[in-house]
Design a protein around this motif. Sequence first.
Motif, PDB file in Angstrom:
ATOM      1  N   GLN A 463       1.047  -1.321   0.049  1.00  0.00           N
ATOM      2  CA  GLN A 463      -0.300  -0.166  -0.138  1.00  0.00           C
ATOM      3  C   GLN A 463       0.745   0.924  -0.073  1.00  0.00           C
ATOM      4  O   GLN A 463       1.806   1.643   0.662  1.00  0.00           O
ATOM      5  CB  GLN A 463      -1.127   0.189   1.153  1.00  0.00           C
ATOM      6  N   LEU A 486      -9.277  -1.862   8.738  1.00  0.00           N
ATOM      7  CA  LEU A 486      -9.699  -0.902   9.032  1.00  0.00           C
ATOM      8  C   LEU A 486     -11.848  -1.598   9.658  1.00  0.00           C
ATOM      9  O   LEU A 486     -11.948  -2.248   9.107  1.00  0.00           O
ATOM     10  CB  LEU A 486     -10.388   0.037   7.409  1.00  0.00           C
ATOM     11  N   ASP A 549     -13.439   6.243  -2.393  1.00  0.00           N
ATOM     12  CA  ASP A 549     -11.731   6.051  -1.556  1.00  0.00           C
ATOM     13  C   ASP A 549     -11.122   7.376  -1.840  1.00  0.00           C
ATOM     14  O   ASP A 549     -11.283   8.185  -0.579  1.00  0.00           O
ATOM     15  CB  ASP A 549     -10.702   5.275  -1.600  1.00  0.00           C
ATOM     16  N   THR A 573     -12.632   8.412   3.124  1.00  0.00           N
ATOM     17  CA  THR A 573     -11.063   7.473   2.936  1.00  0.00           C
ATOM     18  C   THR A 573     -11.804   6.688   3.667  1.00  0.00           C
ATOM     19  O   THR A 573     -12.555   6.023   4.266  1.00  0.00           O
ATOM     20  CB  THR A 573     -10.677   8.674   4.010  1.00  0.00           C
ATOM     21  N   GLY A 574     -11.245   5.136   3.637  1.00  0.00           N
ATOM     22  CA  GLY A 574     -11.514   3.860   3.503  1.00  0.00           C
ATOM     23  C   GLY A 574     -12.077   3.471   3.269  1.00  0.00           C
ATOM     24  O   GLY A 574     -13.250   2.413   3.912  1.00  0.00           O
ATOM     25  N   GLY A 577     -12.919   0.106   3.218  1.00  0.00           N
ATOM     26  CA  GLY A 577     -12.489  -1.057   3.559  1.00  0.00           C
ATOM     27  C   GLY A 577     -13.043  -1.039   4.720  1.00  0.00           C
ATOM     28  O   GLY A 577     -13.997  -2.648   5.910  1.00  0.00           O
ATOM     29  N   ARG A 578     -14.087  -0.233   5.494  1.00  0.00           N
ATOM     30  CA  ARG A 578     -15.530  -0.049   6.004  1.00  0.00           C
ATOM     31  C   ARG A 578     -16.281  -0.400   5.668  1.00  0.00           C
ATOM     32  O   ARG A 578     -17.243  -0.165   6.883  1.00  0.00           O
ATOM     33  CB  ARG A 578     -14.942   1.806   6.912  1.00  0.00           C
TER      34      ARG A 578
END
Length: 599
Positions: A463, A486, A549, A573-574, A577-578
């Motif tokens: 990453q 996350l 994202d 942001t994220g 993943g979230r």
Amino acid sequence: MADLTDRSGGYFVGTKPSERYPIWTRANVGEVFPDPVRMGTFDFAFQNDDGIRMSELAFRDAYVETGAFSYDEFDPDDCVFLGVFGGYTYLNASVGRVFGARAPGIDVDTVDRNFFGEQPGIPPYEPHPEDANPTAEQRIAETFLLLFTAPALPEIHTDERNIAELRAQRPDFVQMGDHEIVQWITDFLESGYEDGAGFRLLFARHLKVSFLAAVPLGALEQVCTALGRPEDTLKLVAGFGDVASAAPSDAMWQLGRQVAASNALGALFEAGPSGLADRLAAAGAEDPSGEIAAFNEAFDSFVYEFGSRGPNEWEMSCPTWETDPDIALAAIDRMRLAPADAEPAQRRAVLAAQRESLTAEISEALEADPDTQMQFTLALGAAAVYLPGRERTKTNCVRYVNECRIASRVLGRRLVERGQFNGVTDFGMLRLSEIHEMLDDPTGWAEIVAERQSIWNDANSRQEPFVIVGDPPPMSSWPRRGTTELPELSAGEVLAGLPGCPGIARGRARVVLDSSDPTALASGDVLVAPLTDPSWTPLFVSASAVVVDVGAALSHSVIVSRELGLPCVISATGATGRIPDGALVEVNGDTGMITVLEV
């Protein structure tokens, strides 16, 4: 062999950080180069033994043409606008901020917002003594005056016609010798366009139009904010039509309708996208006057027109719809399952009507202020020219590069057949000059390709930092993808991003990380992606909303969402993943909020 060692360590090519312009970001450039660059791309686009190359030089040309800089403000030996660290490409945010500081009527915040969006870790702007430049400010003002009065961009359409002619006159690469193919690619990139120009000219035009597209958007934002309705800014630039990166969706839609109306075609598609192109060809040959043959003919026309598109389409060694038609057919498969009211043209018509109504409403509200009303009218006209123009210039560049992609694959297949390459795209791990050397004496080159591929794989598994200030951290310190988990959102929790396209929609979140596999996205799902480029566009058609994202007002996800009338949230942001895959979510494109309703 060249020593083009990356300063962040661990990769086989890279650039030197700039002391004058120290802030680098992955914002926006990740749409063009989401993966680490290969040696061949670095060699022709970024830097080689002879110095900086076409993409970097095009950036300089574009900024100088706008009047914002002079050439002597840039390092003559190293890249300033484009950096490659750990294999990943970065844009220089510091240079963009200088443009914002010098340009009359806009500021650094406007540049950050339109081009980069929200960037975790980016430091606040600190003026440099050389940022202020009255001469540059005057030159930019003259450029802006032309911008607001230009009824069209005829050179872009000329480029489009010229590149279509180049495609029609594509050489028969199969009849060329090995060295001849490599030399053709080199010459085409350097000087295969008008008057001895090449990719540099086309890319510079794209960049200049991109810079200038932010200006009318900023002017509209100022007017709408002054009226207390900033959320109307993006509604005023929705549904323009003639957006090149959205055009494939219209053609795919029609192909999808053909499949939906045919039991024979439907049965072939039901078997899955893998090998679908071969199954269609075989079935069409058995019934040359039937529905399958008619579809194949229409699909061939589609590939001819749009075959240059695909994931990571600026990278010659990556597949496109022409080199791997099953990728396009997988997207068409999603189209055939979409409801009739998802047709892109219908959505655009609704948006266009809303835009015209809103335009009349705001213009009427400004009648007491003729100067602002004139600013509003001129900004709308310029936006209608420059926002679609930005996508068209990008398409011109991509189609140009695709000719080299096709040539290189002819050579790649030969080398695989001889046992010199393991894969058709191994050429990406060699510089063009190295390919000539390898053709003369293949000894040891397979090991070099394998070693570089191993390093590329390592970089691709990591990453990369989103923002780099000064010297990049060593690649070895970058975490592996998937190792930093996350915390997932629970029902009732909210993730905040930036408004991209207005509207509110609910649907099941589908986290999609690869545009080449759209099968996970069902009609009405919310597309949640790391970022998007034109290869993602077909997935938008069946989606109810889009969340990314990263992104900014001039990002691909925003531009296409505006054309298709999809609520869109950027810089969430994220998000990949979230947001739990399969969760019921509400996407508010007016506020930039994503709410998890049910897990």
